[in-house]
Motif scaffolding. Structure first.
Motif, PDB file in Angstrom:
ATOM      1  N   HIS A  96      -1.587  20.428  71.682  1.00 54.74           N
ATOM      2  CA  HIS A  96      -2.161  20.124  70.371  1.00 54.74           C
ATOM      3  C   HIS A  96      -2.024  21.284  69.381  1.00 54.74           C
ATOM      4  N   ARG A  97      -1.406  22.361  69.801  1.00 59.79           N
ATOM      5  CA  ARG A  97      -1.307  23.556  68.966  1.00 59.79           C
ATOM      6  C   ARG A  97      -0.675  23.291  67.596  1.00 59.79           C
ATOM      7  N   PRO A  98       0.494  22.664  67.520  1.00 59.02           N
ATOM      8  CA  PRO A  98       1.088  22.462  66.182  1.00 59.02           C
ATOM      9  C   PRO A  98       0.166  21.682  65.246  1.00 59.02           C
ATOM     10  N   GLU A  99      -0.392  20.610  65.763  1.00 58.74           N
ATOM     11  CA  GLU A  99      -1.283  19.792  64.944  1.00 58.74           C
ATOM     12  C   GLU A  99      -2.566  20.541  64.592  1.00 58.74           C
ATOM     13  N   ALA A 100      -3.044  21.378  65.508  1.00 57.24           N
ATOM     14  CA  ALA A 100      -4.276  22.116  65.259  1.00 57.24           C
ATOM     15  C   ALA A 100      -4.082  23.164  64.166  1.00 57.24           C
ATOM     16  N   ILE A 101      -2.924  23.815  64.128  1.00 55.71           N
ATOM     17  CA  ILE A 101      -2.654  24.785  63.054  1.00 55.71           C
ATOM     18  C   ILE A 101      -2.697  24.069  61.711  1.00 55.71           C
ATOM     19  N   PHE A 102      -1.993  22.951  61.636  1.00 61.88           N
ATOM     20  CA  PHE A 102      -1.953  22.215  60.382  1.00 61.88           C
ATOM     21  C   PHE A 102      -3.333  21.672  60.005  1.00 61.88           C
TER      22      PHE A 102
ATOM     23  N   GLY B 249     -11.975  24.866  50.173  1.00 56.77           N
ATOM     24  CA  GLY B 249     -11.718  25.801  49.082  1.00 56.77           C
ATOM     25  C   GLY B 249     -11.349  27.195  49.538  1.00 56.77           C
ATOM     26  N   GLU B 250     -11.117  27.367  50.825  1.00 51.95           N
ATOM     27  CA  GLU B 250     -10.713  28.667  51.358  1.00 51.95           C
ATOM     28  C   GLU B 250      -9.187  28.723  51.352  1.00 51.95           C
ATOM     29  N   LEU B 251      -8.648  28.890  50.151  1.00 53.70           N
ATOM     30  CA  LEU B 251      -7.213  28.734  49.930  1.00 53.70           C
ATOM     31  C   LEU B 251      -6.372  29.838  50.560  1.00 53.70           C
ATOM     32  N   ALA B 252      -6.849  31.063  50.563  1.00 53.87           N
ATOM     33  CA  ALA B 252      -6.079  32.151  51.179  1.00 53.87           C
ATOM     34  C   ALA B 252      -5.957  31.918  52.692  1.00 53.87           C
ATOM     35  N   ARG B 253      -7.037  31.529  53.290  1.00 51.87           N
ATOM     36  CA  ARG B 253      -7.035  31.245  54.731  1.00 51.87           C
ATOM     37  C   ARG B 253      -6.131  30.041  55.024  1.00 51.87           C
ATOM     38  N   ALA B 254      -6.206  29.019  54.185  1.00 51.29           N
ATOM     39  CA  ALA B 254      -5.344  27.848  54.341  1.00 51.29           C
ATOM     40  C   ALA B 254      -3.878  28.241  54.203  1.00 51.29           C
ATOM     41  N   ALA B 255      -3.561  29.070  53.214  1.00 48.74           N
ATOM     42  CA  ALA B 255      -2.175  29.493  52.988  1.00 48.74           C
ATOM     43  C   ALA B 255      -1.626  30.227  54.211  1.00 48.74           C
ATOM     44  N   ARG B 256      -2.436  31.099  54.805  1.00 51.35           N
ATOM     45  CA  ARG B 256      -1.981  31.818  56.013  1.00 51.35           C
ATOM     46  C   ARG B 256      -1.656  30.843  57.143  1.00 51.35           C
ATOM     47  N   LEU B 257      -2.477  29.816  57.284  1.00 50.67           N
ATOM     48  CA  LEU B 257      -2.239  28.832  58.347  1.00 50.67           C
ATOM     49  C   LEU B 257      -1.022  27.961  58.041  1.00 50.67           C
ATOM     50  N   TYR B 258      -0.831  27.589  56.778  1.00 50.63           N
ATOM     51  CA  TYR B 258       0.368  26.827  56.411  1.00 50.63           C
ATOM     52  C   TYR B 258       1.623  27.642  56.712  1.00 50.63           C
ATOM     53  N   ILE B 259       1.593  28.927  56.377  1.00 49.77           N
ATOM     54  CA  ILE B 259       2.738  29.806  56.659  1.00 49.77           C
ATOM     55  C   ILE B 259       2.949  29.913  58.165  1.00 49.77           C
ATOM     56  N   ARG B 260       1.888  30.078  58.881  1.00 47.61           N
ATOM     57  CA  ARG B 260       1.966  30.152  60.355  1.00 47.61           C
ATOM     58  C   ARG B 260       2.598  28.884  60.921  1.00 47.61           C
ATOM     59  N   TYR B 261       2.189  27.734  60.401  1.00 47.78           N
ATOM     60  CA  TYR B 261       2.765  26.458  60.841  1.00 47.78           C
ATOM     61  C   TYR B 261       4.263  26.422  60.527  1.00 47.78           C
ATOM     62  N   GLN B 262       4.635  26.787  59.307  1.00 51.19           N
ATOM     63  CA  GLN B 262       6.051  26.760  58.905  1.00 51.19           C
ATOM     64  C   GLN B 262       6.899  27.674  59.778  1.00 51.19           C
ATOM     65  N   GLN B 263       6.376  28.849  60.081  1.00 49.63           N
ATOM     66  CA  GLN B 263       7.134  29.806  60.889  1.00 49.63           C
ATOM     67  C   GLN B 263       7.280  29.334  62.336  1.00 49.63           C
TER      68      GLN B 263
ATOM     69  N   PRO C 125       6.600  17.900  61.879  1.00 51.37           N
ATOM     70  CA  PRO C 125       6.389  16.702  61.060  1.00 51.37           C
ATOM     71  C   PRO C 125       5.621  16.968  59.760  1.00 51.37           C
ATOM     72  N   HIS C 126       4.944  18.105  59.665  1.00 51.80           N
ATOM     73  CA  HIS C 126       4.157  18.404  58.463  1.00 51.80           C
ATOM     74  C   HIS C 126       4.819  19.477  57.597  1.00 51.80           C
ATOM     75  N   ARG C 127       6.103  19.746  57.828  1.00 48.17           N
ATOM     76  CA  ARG C 127       6.747  20.853  57.119  1.00 48.17           C
ATOM     77  C   ARG C 127       6.683  20.687  55.601  1.00 48.17           C
ATOM     78  N   GLY C 128       6.878  19.475  55.100  1.00 45.97           N
ATOM     79  CA  GLY C 128       6.816  19.253  53.652  1.00 45.97           C
ATOM     80  C   GLY C 128       5.431  19.488  53.108  1.00 45.97           C
ATOM     81  N   ARG C 129       4.429  18.961  53.777  1.00 44.80           N
ATOM     82  CA  ARG C 129       3.053  19.130  53.319  1.00 44.80           C
ATOM     83  C   ARG C 129       2.615  20.578  53.462  1.00 44.80           C
ATOM     84  N   ALA C 130       3.132  21.273  54.502  1.00 45.71           N
ATOM     85  CA  ALA C 130       2.800  22.681  54.666  1.00 45.71           C
ATOM     86  C   ALA C 130       3.409  23.518  53.532  1.00 45.71           C
ATOM     87  N   LEU C 131       4.618  23.172  53.109  1.00 49.61           N
ATOM     88  CA  LEU C 131       5.243  23.862  51.986  1.00 49.61           C
ATOM     89  C   LEU C 131       4.439  23.668  50.709  1.00 49.61           C
TER      90      LEU C 131
END
Length: 168
Positions: A124-130, A140-154, A160-166
């Motif tokens: 469940h790791r990929p889905e849990a990161i996203f 509203g914790e946008l900086a924390r969200a951004a770090r996780l989106y970047i982590r998911y992309q990397q 499957p969530h690459r577009g939404r993560a971008l």
């Protein structure tokens, strides 16, 4: 009628368990709930093996989740998280999902982040990161969200969530 004849027998507890598991296997979520709930009730539970006494909270939580009763799902999944280490990452995943559906983003985020920290090899790791990123964004914790989106992309550039993560 004697009191002893009113007591459930080991065979009746086993029957309820077998019936519920068959319905679960057939993906009849609502139909599986009743016999498994009965099997876990105090009069029958004492006749189940210790292993099944540990597993049933997870199964009940999963079934409540599948049938949309997220409040009851949370109760059972929290119990399963504590008492059934073999499926703790699964319990955390479904717990987080149920909490999201209850609009309890902070608690959901905590469940997802605990899954990420404690179970680096979880399926469940990929889905849990996203999902953790999404929960943070909703809070509203946008900086924390951004770090996780970047982590998911990397970690999952073709996920499957690459577009939404971008976009996140």
């Amino acid at each position: 009628m004697e009191a002893a004849s009113l007591q459930p027998s080991p065979s009746s507890a086993q029957y309820l368990l077998t019936e519920g598991l068959q319905r679960l296997q057939d993906q009849q979520w609502a139909a599986a709930l009743s016999p498994l709930r009965q099997a876990y009730a105090p009069p029958f539970r004492q006749h189940l093996t210790p292993t099944w006494q540990q597993r049933l909270p997870f199964l009940l939580g999963y079934l409540y989740f599948q049938t949309g009763d997220d409040s009851k799902a949370v109760l059972h999944l929290e119990q399963a998280r504590e008492n059934f280490p073999a499926l703790r990452d699964y319990a955390l995943w479904y717990l987080g999902q149920a909490l999201l559906r209850l609009n309890r983003s902070a608690s959901a985020r905590d469940a997802f982040e605990w899954l990420l920290e404690a179970f680096p090899e979880s399926t469940h790791r990929p889905e849990a990161i996203f999902a953790a990123a999404e929960a943070n964004r909703h809070m509203g914790e946008l900086a924390r969200a951004a770090r996780l989106y970047i982590r998911y992309q990397q970690a999952y550039p073709d996920g499957p969530h690459r577009g939404r993560a971008l976009l996140g």
